[in-house]
Motif scaffolding. Structure first.
Motif, PDB file in Angstrom:
ATOM      1  N   GLU A 367      53.694 -21.040  16.579  1.00  0.00           N
ATOM      2  CA  GLU A 367      53.155 -21.189  17.931  1.00  0.00           C
ATOM      3  C   GLU A 367      54.200 -21.963  18.735  1.00  0.00           C
ATOM      4  N   TYR A 369      56.221 -23.012  22.592  1.00  0.00           N
ATOM      5  CA  TYR A 369      56.421 -23.074  24.037  1.00  0.00           C
ATOM      6  C   TYR A 369      57.727 -23.812  24.280  1.00  0.00           C
ATOM      7  N   GLU A 380      49.555 -29.042  26.953  1.00  0.00           N
ATOM      8  CA  GLU A 380      49.539 -27.781  26.227  1.00  0.00           C
ATOM      9  C   GLU A 380      48.421 -26.874  26.728  1.00  0.00           C
ATOM     10  N   ILE A 383      49.657 -25.071  29.652  1.00  0.00           N
ATOM     11  CA  ILE A 383      50.642 -24.067  29.236  1.00  0.00           C
ATOM     12  C   ILE A 383      49.917 -22.805  28.778  1.00  0.00           C
ATOM     13  N   LYS A 384      48.834 -22.983  28.022  1.00  0.00           N
ATOM     14  CA  LYS A 384      48.038 -21.843  27.550  1.00  0.00           C
ATOM     15  C   LYS A 384      47.389 -21.112  28.719  1.00  0.00           C
ATOM     16  N   TYR A 389      52.103 -20.054  26.305  1.00  0.00           N
ATOM     17  CA  TYR A 389      51.999 -20.453  24.904  1.00  0.00           C
ATOM     18  C   TYR A 389      52.118 -19.196  24.058  1.00  0.00           C
TER      19      TYR A 389
END
Length: 410
Positions: A367, A369, A380, A383-384, A389
């Motif tokens: 996973e 980034y 995070e 980001i998703k 991500y």
């Protein structure tokens, strides 16, 4: 069983790697030590050019330094951390319990002299130490000081560099001759696999020899991938990448920081450019004093006195890191933010293997980034939400600055 592995692993990406990891499912810790000889740099040069002073400043563990030749006999070794503003930014975002930077090993090797390849000045012993490193950091004296003796009684960077490079080439010629004898014996053995390998070795040596005879480097020779592999066991010294360091006094450093390099520095830089290498300018005496300062603000004030934004040693470690072909990825979380060292072109499973071999063997996915994304979006979760991500598989080539979480099965 599938495991998601957070940022809880440790590494010294130098000669000895100390790996410590935790499995949240099995609730155990394990420490493993492995050897990686490619992640270190050997500091070489003529006696009294400032090698040990620079090494002491780099490693903050003083090496013996004195105003006479061959003060250093046994090589000194130190682990040097790589300053990385990205890791600092990740630390500010995640507020981890600990932050661990990447590092490179430096080895302070005794001064070489003319005739070292024939044993002068314990040359054979010192040359054997150079064979063990991944990058040669060649220190050249670029300052005048009547109180510090020079083995040739004159400051001449062009001559100094030539002496070292010729001695390294002569040492490689001796290695080449021995390897040729072995290859020729294999050629007569009438064993086809051995004959084919011997033919490849001889082809490579035939290309390399005239370069060495003219004082040039083996790394300047164009070899096929098969030829490079065939002569890998020769461990040619001049096949290693070489970085030049101009050791100047404070006056020379001030002039250089203001855009006025002295004639000595220009000589070294011209040589480095012709070889496709790099040259870094350092004031060893200044860097040694800087290393003794603990407070960050005081360090910055000290740097400003010479008109510098960063220390010369920081520039040196980054240049060595590039020459070694290394890249950095990060793991980040509340427990730890850490910079991990890989080689350019390494895939996600190979990067996982830097943490632990089991992670590479049982790799499922990564996973990922980018560092830029976490700085831009701040969390995070965001980001998703932005679709940044990513989930990557076994073929993914890790990029410098990736932040990664690995999933594996053991």
């Amino acid at each position: 069983m599938s495991h998601t592995v957070p940022a809880v692993c440790g590494i010294l990406p130098a000669r000895i790697r100390a790996l410590r990891f935790h499995s949240p499912h099995c609730n155990y810790y394990k420490t493993v030590y492995t050897i990686d000889m490619s992640l270190n740099c050997g500091i070489v040069g003529l006696p009294n050019v400032g090698k040990s002073t620079i090494f002491s400043a780099l490693s903050a563990s003083p090496a013996e330094a004195a105003n006479y030749p061959f003060c250093t006999i046994a090589p000194n070794t130190g682990i040097v951390t790589i300053a990385d503003s990205r890791l600092n930014a990740l630390t500010e975002l995640f507020h981890p319990q600990r932050t661990i930077p990447a590092s490179v090993e430096f080895v302070d090797i005794a001064g070489l002299v003319q005739g070292a390849s024939k044993g002068e000045g314990l040359g054979n012993q010192f040359l054997s130490h150079i064979r063990e490193v991944g990058v040669i950091v060649h220190v050249v004296r670029c300052f005048d000081d009547p109180d510090i003796v020079h083995v040739a009684n004159a400051i001449d960077p062009a001559s100094d560099m030539e002496i070292i490079n010729i001695e390294l080439a002569l040492a490689d010629l001796e290695t080449l001759a021995k390897r040729r004898e072995r290859a020729e014996r294999s050629l007569k053995a009438q064993v086809k696999p051995s004959q084919k390998t011997a033919e490849t070795v001889l082809s490579a040596l035939h290309k390399i020899e005239p370069f060495l005879e003219n004082g040039k480097t083996a790394r300047a020779v164009e070899l096929t991938d098969d030829e490079k592999a065939a002569v890998y066991d020769c461990r040619f010294i001049t096949m290693k990448p070489q970085l030049y360091v101009c050791n100047v006094d404070e006056g020379g450093m001030r002039a250089f920081s203001s855009g006025e390099a002295n004639a000595y520095i220009k000589t070294v830089m011209n040589r480095a450019e012709k070889e496709g290498s790099e040259a870094v300018v350092i004031c060893g005496k200044f860097e040694a004093e800087l290393a003794d300062i603990d407070e960050a603000e005081e360090k910055q004030a000290f740097l400003r006195e010479l008109g510098l934004k960063e220390s010369g040693l920081s520039a040196l470690t980054h240049a060595a890191y590039r020459l070694l072909g290394l890249r950095t990825f990060f793991t980040a979380g509340a427990d730890e933010c850490r910079a991990w060292t890989i080689h350019a072109g390494d895939t996600a499973p190979q990067a996982a293997g830097v943490i632990h071999t089991d992670f590479e063997k049982g790799f499922i996915k990564a996973e990922v980034y980018s560092y830029g994304d976490i700085v831009h979006y701040g969390t995070e979760a965001k980001i998703k939400e932005a679709g940044k991500y990513r989930v990557e598989g076994k073929e993914y080539v890790v990029r410098d600055g990736d932040v990664i979480f690995f999933k594996f099965n053991v």
